[in-house]
Scaffold this motif. Structure first.
Motif, PDB file in Angstrom:
ATOM      1  N   ARG A 233       0.843  -1.193   0.000  1.00  0.00           N
ATOM      2  CA  ARG A 233       0.000   0.000   0.000  1.00  0.00           C
ATOM      3  C   ARG A 233       0.879   1.244   0.000  1.00  0.00           C
ATOM      4  NH1 ARG A 233      -4.415  -0.584   4.629  1.00  0.00           N
ATOM      5  NH2 ARG A 233      -5.313   1.171   3.451  1.00  0.00           N
ATOM      6  N   SER A 234       0.434   2.250  -0.708  1.00  0.00           N
ATOM      7  CA  SER A 234       1.208   3.485  -0.856  1.00  0.00           C
ATOM      8  C   SER A 234       0.513   4.601  -0.077  1.00  0.00           C
ATOM      9  CB  SER A 234       1.323   3.857  -2.333  1.00  0.00           C
ATOM     10  OG  SER A 234       1.984   5.094  -2.487  1.00  0.00           O
ATOM     11  N   TYR A 235       1.171   5.122   0.944  1.00  0.00           N
ATOM     12  CA  TYR A 235       0.577   6.152   1.802  1.00  0.00           C
ATOM     13  C   TYR A 235       1.138   7.527   1.480  1.00  0.00           C
ATOM     14  CZ  TYR A 235      -1.897   2.813   4.698  1.00  0.00           C
ATOM     15  OH  TYR A 235      -2.771   1.865   5.141  1.00  0.00           O
ATOM     16  N   ASP A 274      -4.178   6.158   2.375  1.00  0.00           N
ATOM     17  CA  ASP A 274      -3.706   5.326   1.273  1.00  0.00           C
ATOM     18  C   ASP A 274      -4.026   6.027  -0.049  1.00  0.00           C
ATOM     19  OD1 ASP A 274      -3.046   3.374  -0.525  1.00  0.00           O
ATOM     20  OD2 ASP A 274      -4.303   1.805   0.360  1.00  0.00           O
ATOM     21  N   ALA A 276      -4.890   4.825  -2.670  1.00  0.00           N
ATOM     22  CA  ALA A 276      -6.062   4.221  -3.289  1.00  0.00           C
ATOM     23  C   ALA A 276      -7.363   4.789  -2.732  1.00  0.00           C
ATOM     24  CB  ALA A 276      -6.042   2.701  -3.080  1.00  0.00           C
ATOM     25  N   ASN A 277      -7.266   5.534  -1.622  1.00  0.00           N
ATOM     26  CA  ASN A 277      -8.450   6.120  -1.000  1.00  0.00           C
ATOM     27  C   ASN A 277      -8.583   7.613  -1.312  1.00  0.00           C
ATOM     28  OD1 ASN A 277      -9.493   3.817   0.186  1.00  0.00           O
ATOM     29  ND2 ASN A 277      -8.188   4.017   2.002  1.00  0.00           N
ATOM     30  N   THR A 315     -10.814  -0.251   0.881  1.00  0.00           N
ATOM     31  CA  THR A 315     -10.641   0.838  -0.070  1.00  0.00           C
ATOM     32  C   THR A 315     -11.963   1.567  -0.261  1.00  0.00           C
ATOM     33  OG1 THR A 315      -8.922  -0.391  -1.231  1.00  0.00           O
ATOM     34  CG2 THR A 315      -9.945   1.445  -2.401  1.00  0.00           C
ATOM     35  N   GLY A 317     -12.345   4.124  -2.358  1.00  0.00           N
ATOM     36  CA  GLY A 317     -12.473   4.610  -3.716  1.00  0.00           C
ATOM     37  C   GLY A 317     -13.360   3.698  -4.554  1.00  0.00           C
ATOM     38  N   GLY A 318     -13.666   4.154  -5.753  1.00  0.00           N
ATOM     39  CA  GLY A 318     -14.484   3.360  -6.644  1.00  0.00           C
ATOM     40  C   GLY A 318     -15.961   3.425  -6.355  1.00  0.00           C
TER      41      GLY A 318
END
Length: 880
Positions: A233-235, A274, A276-277, A315, A317-318
């Motif tokens: 995960r990328s923070y 994150d 992704a969020n 997550t 997102g989406g």
């Protein structure tokens, strides 16, 4: 046959004046139990100056409030947090680069100050925002050489703009900020006393008093990103973390809004985001606010409203993003509030509500004129034209105009179902009660005696929490007298609570005034280098508090005395000084012998016999007043019982300024006079274990002490209920005759304003469309009833005399067993059908009842308002 009058109910269901003829109007009322109730007052619970007013001419000064909120802490305390833009002298800026960056032409800089008031404990904390030493990644010095805040390793946060902050209370922490300062945190605490992190305040020789030995605070700090370290995960790091315009909570996450993005934190980790969020919304403008309701995140720009439904799971997102409106936006992060399951918010053109689904409801339709020109105030027009009193001088607002900027804020009280839309620049708010009735709330009053109208609650910000509604107002400017009776101008702010202190606004309570003017420590006596005494700034304890042996019968000031002994074993200490007995009166535990009822800190409890407490040895072990105005403190260890381990020496550390004892005094005479205690020092000595005696220096706090009489800001509450326009079905002429009010009221006070003819309940009639201004002919005919004593004589006494129900009338309590002992068995709030005799003829009619609440125990609730109207002629010709 005579015409028959028809009774018509004219009590309006809502105010708002949504018609060409102005229509209905409600001022300072709200609906409860189907009755229009005049709001209780906002009573003062605290008034504060900035903590570094040394000297007042260059100290911290409040300039403008940029947000206020209320919270319930995890440990159950109710706290009010407000953020202010302040001005401070440049010497408070610690580093040369910061001085250059924040420099102003007059040598001052603007800073942010966070003010925390704990209602539960009646304490206050003030802190100026600054970047902490640990946050200085660009420091040129290695970490072992870092020092605390006041030693120059940090920088103040300059208030280069005055944007309003957002607030988000989650996980027991209050998050706040705006894009130019980032996201900050206040971690609630239980404060022991009135403390601050603004500046060190030193006495003349440069030694710091207790509680001033502080470094950096851990209560308020900037939020730093904290990557969780989860694999894959990328923070977001420090450079990517959003400098949010607003934040809310959703599903255990903090949702930050910045630019066109929504940033969802990890569940329970507000500083971990994150990549992704991070969700981008296809908005035309940057986001200005964000909120949550019914499981949906509502995002606002200045002119759009979007609904985003996140995806459940790790997550967010989406999810599904839909635009609810391309013409309705939000004014800012404070211009929204939750009412039950609905979200209310304000934009440039109105107030709206959303409870789920895809539709937005307009809640402000009855008050539409407010948003396209403003609403005029009928009471101000009535006074300026009716001339009662004829020569009143006033600068009260005649119009309420919609500011359409970020100063607009909302708060909701669920107990009374009241939603307040605050407009600080107008000294007013719009009140929506029970979801249907709009009323204008003002914090000004006409009820004055030959002076200008008063505005003792300027620029009010409302905050509701735990069934309480608070009002934070300011800045206030007041002249306070210091030791030399010089007037020093000080700025302050006031915290008031709805209903506290009764029906009056800013009704001050004892101990609620904590403002200070110019204050300093003066060297009253010069001694050797073996130590000194300090007589410090006193603390107010209210009547009923326990002192040493007695209970305070009046509000009492405790003066702390400190000692710094430069020897290891002081065996005898003596401090004799004179005080002004025209200002101060000591509190005794033995009045005939004038033994002062002193109190002791923990370090002195075991050794209190050395002070003659409780066995006095006159001339030796004693704290006693000699003559009218000389206090003698003698602590002699050898003649006291060996009740402590250091006997016969005092338990002090060499070179340490430590508490000695507290001296209780009551204030005498004018409270605005000098508040320092010692006027001169007779002697100050210390003897060590070698029987060597030394002269001691003495320092004394010099300043002024505030009390409620220093600046009595109490003011009346003006109220008005104006009906809609009436006319006969055939639009013919009619005569309106009589006004019948069904109302509950608490009676008139005995003392009413001289030269002011209007009391608690008054009435006027208007005809022929002149509903705000009326006509000169109407005035000459007396179409108004003004009464100071406007309630019926309802109490029948033993002597068969009907008496007024005022608050100190001839009512005397009796009992069923011995009714002759008095004339009153039991009392209840008075409910009347009040008949007011007025008459007017015209084609259209309106009526207004109004009044001024001038007693703290007064109350008015109107749930019926009827007039009798009958036809008397045909339609008049059109035109004028």
């Amino acid at each position: 046959m005579a015409n028959i009058s028809q009774m018509t109910d004219v009590l309006p269901s809502t105010g708002g004046a949504d018609s060409i003829d102005r229509g209905a109007f409600l001022q300072n009322t709200f609906v409860r139990r189907n009755g229009h109730q005049v709001r209780p007052g906002f009573g003062q619970i605290g008034s504060f100056t900035a903590t570094n007013t040394q000297p007042a001419t260059s100290g911290l000064a409040f300039v403008r409030q940029i947000g206020a909120t209320g919270i319930i802490t995890d440990f159950g305390h109710t706290q009010v947090v407000s953020v202010w833009v302040c001005e401070a002298p440049m010497l408070e800026t610690s580093e040369p680069p910061a001085r250059t960056e924040l420099f102003t032409q007059d040598g001052r800089t603007k800073l942010f100050a966070v003010e925390v008031y704990d209602k539960t404990t009646n304490t206050r904390w003030e802190e100026v925002l600054y970047s902490h030493t640990a946050d200085r990644g660009d420091s040129s010095q290695p970490m072992p050489f870092w020092r605390a805040h006041y030693q120059g390793q940090t920088r103040w946060v300059g208030a280069n703009d005055e944007k309003h902050v957002f607030f988000c209370h989650a996980f027991g922490v209050l998050f706040f900020g705006h894009p130019n300062i980032g996201v900050w945190c206040y971690v609630p605490a239980d404060f022991r006393d009135q403390m601050a992190h603004t500046t060190n305040q030193r006495i003349g020789v440069g030694m710091v008093l207790p509680n001033d030995w502080r470094g950096e605070s851990c209560r308020i700090f900037e939020l730093a990103p904290q990557p969780s370290g989860a694999f894959g995960r990328s923070y977001l790091g420090k450079g990517e973390f959003p400098r949010a315009v607003d934040a809310c909570t959703w599903g255990g996450r903090i949702v930050y809004a910045y630019d066109r993005f929504l940033y969802f934190s990890d569940v329970g980790r507000p500083a971990s985001i994150d990549a992704a969020n991070v969700v981008e919304l296809p908005t035309q403008e940057p986001l200005v606010a964000v909120a949550e309701t019914a499981g949906v995140v509502i995002a606002f720009t200045a002119n759009e409203t979007w609904a985003y439904r996140p995806v459940a799971g790790q997550t967010a997102g989406g999810g599904d993003a839909r635009r609810l409106s391309d013409s309705i936006g939000c004014l800012g992060p404070l211009a929204k509030a939750r009412r039950m399951e609905q979200l209310f918010w304000a934009d440039e053109h109105g107030v709206y509500a959303f409870g789920g689904g895809m539709s937005i409801q307009e809640a402000s339709e009855p008050i539409t004129p407010l948003f396209d020109g403003g609403v005029s105030m009928p009471l101000s027009t009535y006074y300026s034209l009716a001339g009662t009193p004829a020569n009143i001088t006033t600068d009260i607002e005649s119009f309420v105009r919609w500011p359409a900027d970020s100063t607009v804020h909302m708060t909701y009280d669920p107990f009374l179902d009241v939603l307040l839309v605050g407009m600080p620049d107008q000294n007013a708010a719009m009140c929506l009660s029970e979801g249907k009735t709009w009323s204008v709330w003002t914090t000004e009053t006409f009820c004055v005696e030959g002076a200008r109208s008063v505005k003792n609650l300027p620029s009010p910000y409302f905050a509701a929490v735990d069934d309480s509604v608070f009002l934070v107002s300011g800045p206030h400017s007041v002249a306070l007298r210091d030791q030399a009776s010089n007037s020093t101008t000080s700025t302050s702010f006031v915290i008031s609570e709805w209903g506290v202190g009764g029906a009056l606004d800013r009704n001050n309570g004892t101990g609620s005034d904590a403002r200070y003017g110019l204050a300093y420590f003066s060297k009253l006596k010069t001694g050797t280098d073996k130590g000194y005494f300090v007589i410090g700034q006193p603390t107010l304890v209210p009547a009923g508090s326990d002192l040493g042996k007695t209970t305070a019968t009046r509000d009492t000031w405790l003066f702390p005395v400190y000692i710094n002994a430069e020897v290891e074993k002081p065996s005898i200490t003596r401090l004799h000084f004179n005080f002004d007995d025209a200002v101060w009166s000591p509190v005794y535990h033995d009045v005939p012998n004038q033994d002062v009822d002193v109190d002791f800190p923990a370090q002195r409890l075991a050794a209190r016999d050395a002070f003659g407490y409780t066995v006095v040895n006159a001339g030796s072990n004693e704290v006693r007043v000699y003559g009218a105005n000389q206090v003698r403190i003698n602590a002699v260890g050898a003649t006291a019982a060996a009740t402590w381990g250091h006997h016969p020496y005092l338990n002090t550390a060499p070179g340490s300024l430590e508490p000695y004892l507290w001296l209780p005094f009551e204030k005498v005479g004018d409270v605005g006079t000098a508040a320092s205690l010692a006027t001169s020092i007779v002697s100050a000595t210390m003897t060590d274990d070698a029987a060597q005696q030394y002269d001691m220096s003495v320092f004394g706090w010099v300043g002024s002490l505030p009390t409620v009489e220093n600046d009595d800001g109490t003011q009346a509450v003006d109220w008005a209920i104006k009906s809609n326009r009436l006319e006969l079905p055939d639009r013919g002429q009619g005569r309106i005759r009589g006004l019948f009010l069904r109302m509950l009221s608490n009676g008139e006070p005995v003392d009413v304003a001289a030269g002011f003819v209007h009391g608690l309940v008054n009435a006027t009639f208007q005809t022929d469309m002149r509903e705000w201004t009326t006509q000169l002919a109407d005035l000459a005919l007396g179409l108004g009833v003004a009464e100071k004593v406007s309630l019926r004589s309802r109490m029948l006494g033993i002597a068969a005399a009907v008496n007024l129900r005022t608050f100190n009338n001839v009512a005397t309590w009796s009992s069923l067993g011995t009714p002759a002992d008095g004339n009153f068995l039991i009392d209840d709030e008075q409910v009347d059908t009040r008949a007011i005799s007025l008459s007017a003829r015209g084609q259209t009619f309106a009526t207004m009842v109004f009044g001024h609440v001038r007693g703290r125990a007064q109350k008015v609730i109107v749930d019926g308002m009827d007039v009798a109207i009958r036809p008397v002629g045909k339609t008049r010709r059109w035109g004028r």
